[in-house]
Design an enzyme around this catalytic site. Structure first.
Site, PDB file in Angstrom:
ATOM      1  N   LYS A  12     -12.759 -21.764  -4.871  1.00  0.00           N
ATOM      2  CA  LYS A  12     -12.943 -20.132  -4.971  1.00  0.00           C
ATOM      3  C   LYS A  12     -14.058 -19.598  -3.708  1.00  0.00           C
ATOM      4  O   LYS A  12     -13.810 -20.196  -2.923  1.00  0.00           O
ATOM      5  CB  LYS A  12     -14.878 -20.710  -5.540  1.00  0.00           C
ATOM      6  CG  LYS A  12     -15.639 -21.616  -5.177  1.00  0.00           C
ATOM      7  CD  LYS A  12     -17.007 -20.730  -4.051  1.00  0.00           C
ATOM      8  CE  LYS A  12     -17.623 -21.449  -3.755  1.00  0.00           C
ATOM      9  NZ  LYS A  12     -18.690 -21.577  -2.494  1.00  0.00           N
ATOM     10  N   LEU A 103     -15.788 -22.877   0.678  1.00  0.00           N
ATOM     11  CA  LEU A 103     -14.224 -22.222  -0.966  1.00  0.00           C
ATOM     12  C   LEU A 103     -14.426 -23.055  -1.855  1.00  0.00           C
ATOM     13  O   LEU A 103     -13.569 -23.280  -2.540  1.00  0.00           O
ATOM     14  CB  LEU A 103     -13.395 -22.211   0.427  1.00  0.00           C
ATOM     15  CG  LEU A 103     -12.792 -20.771   1.199  1.00  0.00           C
ATOM     16  CD1 LEU A 103     -11.713 -21.843   2.008  1.00  0.00           C
ATOM     17  CD2 LEU A 103     -12.484 -20.179   0.268  1.00  0.00           C
ATOM     18  N   SER A 107     -16.142 -29.148  -4.081  1.00  0.00           N
ATOM     19  CA  SER A 107     -16.165 -29.313  -5.681  1.00  0.00           C
ATOM     20  C   SER A 107     -15.237 -29.673  -6.553  1.00  0.00           C
ATOM     21  O   SER A 107     -15.148 -29.365  -7.441  1.00  0.00           O
ATOM     22  CB  SER A 107     -17.393 -28.224  -5.253  1.00  0.00           C
ATOM     23  OG  SER A 107     -18.099 -28.208  -5.113  1.00  0.00           O
ATOM     24  N   SER A 108     -14.145 -28.328  -5.806  1.00  0.00           N
ATOM     25  CA  SER A 108     -12.937 -28.387  -7.115  1.00  0.00           C
ATOM     26  C   SER A 108     -12.567 -29.293  -7.119  1.00  0.00           C
ATOM     27  O   SER A 108     -11.651 -29.652  -7.973  1.00  0.00           O
ATOM     28  CB  SER A 108     -12.122 -27.673  -6.688  1.00  0.00           C
ATOM     29  OG  SER A 108     -11.029 -26.731  -6.754  1.00  0.00           O
ATOM     30  N   ASP A 141     -21.340 -26.013  -7.316  1.00  0.00           N
ATOM     31  CA  ASP A 141     -20.668 -25.439  -7.661  1.00  0.00           C
ATOM     32  C   ASP A 141     -19.096 -25.831  -8.346  1.00  0.00           C
ATOM     33  O   ASP A 141     -18.509 -25.603  -9.113  1.00  0.00           O
ATOM     34  CB  ASP A 141     -19.573 -25.548  -6.180  1.00  0.00           C
ATOM     35  CG  ASP A 141     -20.450 -24.620  -5.221  1.00  0.00           C
ATOM     36  OD1 ASP A 141     -20.999 -23.802  -5.644  1.00  0.00           O
ATOM     37  OD2 ASP A 141     -19.959 -24.363  -4.411  1.00  0.00           O
TER      38      ASP A 141
HETATM   39  O1  C5P Z   1     -25.595 -28.872  -4.970  1.00  0.00           O
HETATM   40  P1  C5P Z   1     -24.536 -29.707  -3.034  1.00  0.00           P
HETATM   41  O2  C5P Z   1     -24.336 -30.291  -3.071  1.00  0.00           O
HETATM   42  O3  C5P Z   1     -23.033 -28.174  -3.049  1.00  0.00           O
HETATM   43  O4  C5P Z   1     -25.377 -28.856  -2.042  1.00  0.00           O
HETATM   44  C1  C5P Z   1     -25.538 -29.807  -0.724  1.00  0.00           C
HETATM   45  C2  C5P Z   1     -26.779 -28.567  -0.581  1.00  0.00           C
HETATM   46  O5  C5P Z   1     -27.289 -27.831  -0.432  1.00  0.00           O
HETATM   47  C3  C5P Z   1     -28.490 -29.356  -1.225  1.00  0.00           C
HETATM   48  O6  C5P Z   1     -28.528 -30.856  -1.097  1.00  0.00           O
HETATM   49  C4  C5P Z   1     -29.195 -27.973  -1.046  1.00  0.00           C
HETATM   50  O7  C5P Z   1     -29.654 -28.260   0.095  1.00  0.00           O
HETATM   51  C5  C5P Z   1     -28.584 -27.147  -0.738  1.00  0.00           C
HETATM   52  N1  C5P Z   1     -28.951 -26.000  -1.843  1.00  0.00           N
HETATM   53  C6  C5P Z   1     -29.948 -25.730  -2.553  1.00  0.00           C
HETATM   54  N2  C5P Z   1     -29.688 -24.122  -3.471  1.00  0.00           N
HETATM   55  C7  C5P Z   1     -28.583 -24.475  -4.214  1.00  0.00           C
HETATM   56  C8  C5P Z   1     -27.377 -24.903  -4.375  1.00  0.00           C
HETATM   57  C9  C5P Z   1     -27.447 -26.280  -2.715  1.00  0.00           C
HETATM   58  O8  C5P Z   1     -31.099 -25.597  -1.544  1.00  0.00           O
HETATM   59  N3  C5P Z   1     -28.498 -23.763  -5.340  1.00  0.00           N
END
Ligand code: C5P
Length: 298
Positions: A12, A103, A107-108, A141
């Protein structure tokens, strides 16, 4: 006997990304335009019934992930545990989406594993809501990739999704060599910048009521898109991105910005010719300092 399924796992780009103030749970509220592109990894999932869960992943050796800690194994483990079905799983990944790029590759990949396991086990399949919740627990994501929407407005921490209708377009992904960006680190940089500047702006340009307007905007020439990315000014190596802004300014019909929290930069245009001209200009200027990938909006 293993059953075997091969699927594409698309990348993405975030055409627009506004970030609000850190919430009590540590995440940040977002307003983002997700757009799938046809740059993809290919994942082959082989599985058979077993007495206990096991999962082997091949193809990620170059990324240096700890065994069992990559997004594919975590997704496989989470699904099997959630539905109570132990499986013996072998995952083979042909990786094309760079990591640390913004990208959504990890997650994808996680979403692809969840979708395949869920669709191949009718008796155990989770309803869409439960699958989305499982995905959100793996990464912010992941739910976008589970929806199957080519484009969507993402709110909440990215898991509240409303479909958008986008147009056709060509994409140039420019990935710097020598550095990538950690998502958590990028959010911290943003928090620090805002603490200094005392900017706490939680009023987003686009919300659910704007999806009609957003779809209209997406049909306009990308050069006219009023989009931004709040991470643009907190990513490292600003001189690298400033050079890309300068190169992009030679092409007024093309939109250029950081995707996610970086490190990749994307140019989006309606005309393939224009994108190929930028490609030539960028590769002549940066040479081996960047990886360049050409793709299409999905
Ligand atoms: O959800 P994901 O594992 O992709 O996020 C990685 C880190 O990015 C989270 O631990 C957080 O610190 C930060 N994050 C955030 N707000 C979001 C998405 C991610 O602070 N909306």
């Amino acid at each position: 006997m293993y059953k075997k399924v091969t699927v594409p796992s698309y990348a993405k780009v975030n055409l627009h990304l506004e970030v609000g103030t850190r919430r009590d749970d540590g995440y940040h509220p977002l307003s983002t335009v997700f757009q799938k592109i046809d740059l993809h990894d290919t994942i082959t999932i082989s599985y058979k019934a077993a007495h206990q869960f096991s999962c082997v992943v091949r193809g990620l050796e170059a990324l240096g992930c700890l065994p069992g800690k990559d997004s594919l194994s975590l997704a496989a483990r989470a699904w099997c545990r959630r539905v109570g079905l132990p499986l013996d799983i072998v995952l083979e990944v042909e990786k094309r989406i760079p990591s640390g790029a913004g990208l959504g590759g990890g997650s994808s990949n996680a979403a692809a594993v969840l979708s395949v396991l869920n669709s191949m086990h009718a008796g155990y399949a989770l309803e869409q809501d439960a699958l989305m919740a499982l995905g959100a627990a793996l990464g912010s994501d992941v739910p976008f990739f589970l929806t199957g929407y080519p484009a969507a407005l993402g709110e909440g921490r990215g898991e509240i999704l409303t479909p958008l209708v986008s147009g056709e377009g060509s994409v140039l992904v420019v990935m710097p060599k020598g550095f990538s960006v950690s998502t958590a680190g990028a959010y911290l940089n943003l928090d620090e910048l805002r603490a200094v500047q005392a900017v706490q702006d939680d009023i987003f340009t686009f919300g659910k009521d704007d999806v009609g307007r957003l779809s209209d905007i997406l049909k306009q020439s990308p050069g006219l898109w009023p989009f931004k990315n709040d991470f643009r000014h907190v990513c490292p190596h600003q001189e690298f991105y400033e050079e890309l802004v300068l190169r992009g300014s030679h092409y007024p019909q093309v939109y250029g910005n950081l995707t996610g929290s970086g490190a990749a930069w994307v140019f989006v245009g309606r005309s393939t010719g224009e994108i190929l001209n930028i490609k030539n200009e960028i590769s002549t200027f940066f040479g081996a300092r960047v990886g360049i990938m050409y793709a299409n909006l999905l």
